[in-house]
Scaffold this motif. Structure first.
Motif, short mmCIF file in Angstrom:
data_model
loop_
_atom_site.label_atom_id
_atom_site.label_comp_id
_atom_site.label_asym_id
_atom_site.label_seq_id
_atom_site.Cartn_x
_atom_site.Cartn_y
_atom_site.Cartn_z
N ALA A 187 4.56 -12.83 -7.16
CA ALA A 187 3.49 -12.26 -7.99
C ALA A 187 2.73 -11.18 -7.22
O ALA A 187 2.71 -11.17 -5.98
N GLU A 188 2.09 -10.28 -7.94
CA GLU A 188 1.29 -9.24 -7.32
C GLU A 188 0.01 -9.85 -6.76
O GLU A 188 -0.49 -10.86 -7.24
N MET A 189 -0.57 -9.20 -5.73
CA MET A 189 -1.76 -9.72 -5.08
C MET A 189 -2.94 -9.82 -6.03
O MET A 189 -3.67 -10.81 -6.05
N TYR A 190 -3.14 -8.77 -6.82
CA TYR A 190 -4.31 -8.78 -7.70
C TYR A 190 -4.19 -9.86 -8.77
O TYR A 190 -5.19 -10.45 -9.19
N THR A 238 8.44 -2.48 -6.89
CA THR A 238 7.52 -2.36 -8.02
C THR A 238 6.20 -3.04 -7.74
O THR A 238 5.11 -2.48 -8.00
N ASN A 239 6.23 -4.25 -7.19
CA ASN A 239 5.01 -4.98 -6.87
C ASN A 239 4.20 -4.27 -5.80
O ASN A 239 2.96 -4.28 -5.83
N ALA A 240 4.88 -3.65 -4.82
CA ALA A 240 4.18 -2.92 -3.78
C ALA A 240 3.40 -1.74 -4.37
O ALA A 240 2.23 -1.51 -4.02
N VAL A 241 4.05 -1.02 -5.28
CA VAL A 241 3.37 0.12 -5.93
C VAL A 241 2.19 -0.37 -6.77
O VAL A 241 1.10 0.21 -6.74
N ARG A 242 2.37 -1.47 -7.50
CA ARG A 242 1.30 -2.00 -8.33
C ARG A 242 0.13 -2.48 -7.48
O ARG A 242 -1.03 -2.30 -7.85
N LEU A 290 -0.71 -1.26 -4.51
CA LEU A 290 -1.37 -0.06 -4.00
C LEU A 290 -2.26 0.57 -5.07
O LEU A 290 -3.39 0.98 -4.80
N LEU A 291 -1.75 0.64 -6.30
CA LEU A 291 -2.55 1.21 -7.39
C LEU A 291 -3.77 0.35 -7.73
O LEU A 291 -4.77 0.86 -8.23
N ALA A 292 -3.67 -0.96 -7.46
CA ALA A 292 -4.79 -1.86 -7.72
C ALA A 292 -5.78 -1.89 -6.56
O ALA A 292 -6.79 -2.60 -6.64
N GLY A 293 -5.51 -1.14 -5.51
CA GLY A 293 -6.43 -1.07 -4.39
C GLY A 293 -6.15 -2.04 -3.26
O GLY A 293 -6.90 -2.08 -2.28
N HIS A 294 -5.09 -2.82 -3.34
CA HIS A 294 -4.73 -3.76 -2.28
C HIS A 294 -3.83 -3.04 -1.27
O HIS A 294 -2.61 -3.19 -1.28
N LEU A 295 -4.45 -2.23 -0.42
CA LEU A 295 -3.69 -1.35 0.47
C LEU A 295 -2.90 -2.15 1.50
O LEU A 295 -1.74 -1.82 1.79
N LEU A 296 -3.50 -3.19 2.07
CA LEU A 296 -2.82 -3.96 3.11
C LEU A 296 -1.57 -4.63 2.57
O LEU A 296 -0.47 -4.48 3.12
N GLY A 330 -0.01 -4.01 -0.26
CA GLY A 330 0.91 -3.02 -0.81
C GLY A 330 1.79 -2.39 0.26
O GLY A 330 2.99 -2.25 0.09
N MET A 331 1.17 -2.04 1.39
CA MET A 331 1.94 -1.44 2.48
C MET A 331 2.87 -2.46 3.12
O MET A 331 4.00 -2.12 3.49
#
Length: 250
Positions: A25-28, A210-214, A216-222, A224-225
């Motif tokens: 799942a995505e972080m956000y 896809t999850n990494a990009v999502r 990053l777009l949600a502001g979870h830089l750590l 996401g990278m």
């Protein structure tokens, strides 16, 4: 020391977050789910910090901070959906906190993956159809399906056997390249590049990218990278496996 209701609520939030993180799942989404559970189970706001390898959780104004380690990560979106369904039932007061925790424990132990043979058949179908989409010819269809199935099998069992991360991807890609070259040499194939493209498609880390990009777009830089780096290394490992074949056998 006896566990307090606040501790039990934190344990429930962390278990839900752990299942979601281990399932891709995505972080956000993880943070949002945990916060909603905390708010529904108490009068305090949930404060969480989620990374790819661990989750920290506390209640605003509380004195306890708990952590849950994330040792493994895979893709199991059905589990993510089930956790979301259970959290909605809890926030709507359809189940109690104890029932919610018990169901999460049961879900955590479940293995919802499709049978291995069905995954291999799916990999074969994906390999053949994508080979055709990228401009392949009908003569290569069956051969590409077989190559994709063998490559995915090596990846699946290699992940179970090897403890070194990314080694299974390298061996699977190398096998796909070798089988494609061998097929061309004995006349079972026509287009080498299209067969290789189709054969490696089941190995490509599409969902992690896809999850990494999502994230990053949600502001979870750590996160996401971190996820993006892992996905890029996986893609690079696949490319190296094919490059080795071309260098010595192509």
């Amino acid at each position: 020391m006896e566990e307090t209701p606040q501790d039990f609520l934190l344990d429930t939030c962390l278990l839900a977050g752990k299942i979601m993180m281990e399932s891709g799942a995505e972080m956000y989404r993880v943070e949002d789910t945990m916060s909603r559970i905390a708010e529904a189970g108490s009068d305090s706001k949930g404060i969480s910090f989620v990374t790819p390898t661990g989750i920290f959780m506390a209640l605003q104004g509380g004195t306890t901070v708990k952590m849950e380690q994330i040792p493994t990560r895979t893709i199991d979106l059905e589990k993510v959906s089930k956790v979301n369904d259970l959290s909605r039932e809890f926030t709507m007061k359809q189940i109690s906190l104890g029932q919610f925790y018990t169901k999460l424990r049961t879900l955590d132990k479940e293995v919802i993956f499709f049978p291995v043979w069905l995954q291999i058949v799916a990999a074969a179908v994906v390999s053949g159809t994508l080979m055709m989409i990228f401009g392949g010819v009908w003569k290569d269809l069956l051969t590409t399906c077989i190559i994709g199935a063998i490559g995915f099998s090596i990846f699946y069992y290699g992940t179970e056997f090897f403890k070194v991360k990314f080694l299974a991807e390298f061996l699977a890609a190398f096998t796909v390249g070798m089988l494609a070259v061998l097929s061309i040499s004995i006349g079972w194939g026509v287009s080498l590049d299209k067969m290789i493209i189709g054969g490696v498609m089941p190995l490509v880390p599409g969902v992690p990218i896809t999850n990494a990009v999502r994230d990053l777009l949600a502001g979870h830089l750590l996160s996401g990278m971190a996820r993006g780096t892992e996905a890029l290394i996986t893609a690079g490992t696949i490319g190296i496996g094919i490059a080795v074949v071309f260098r010595f056998f192509g």
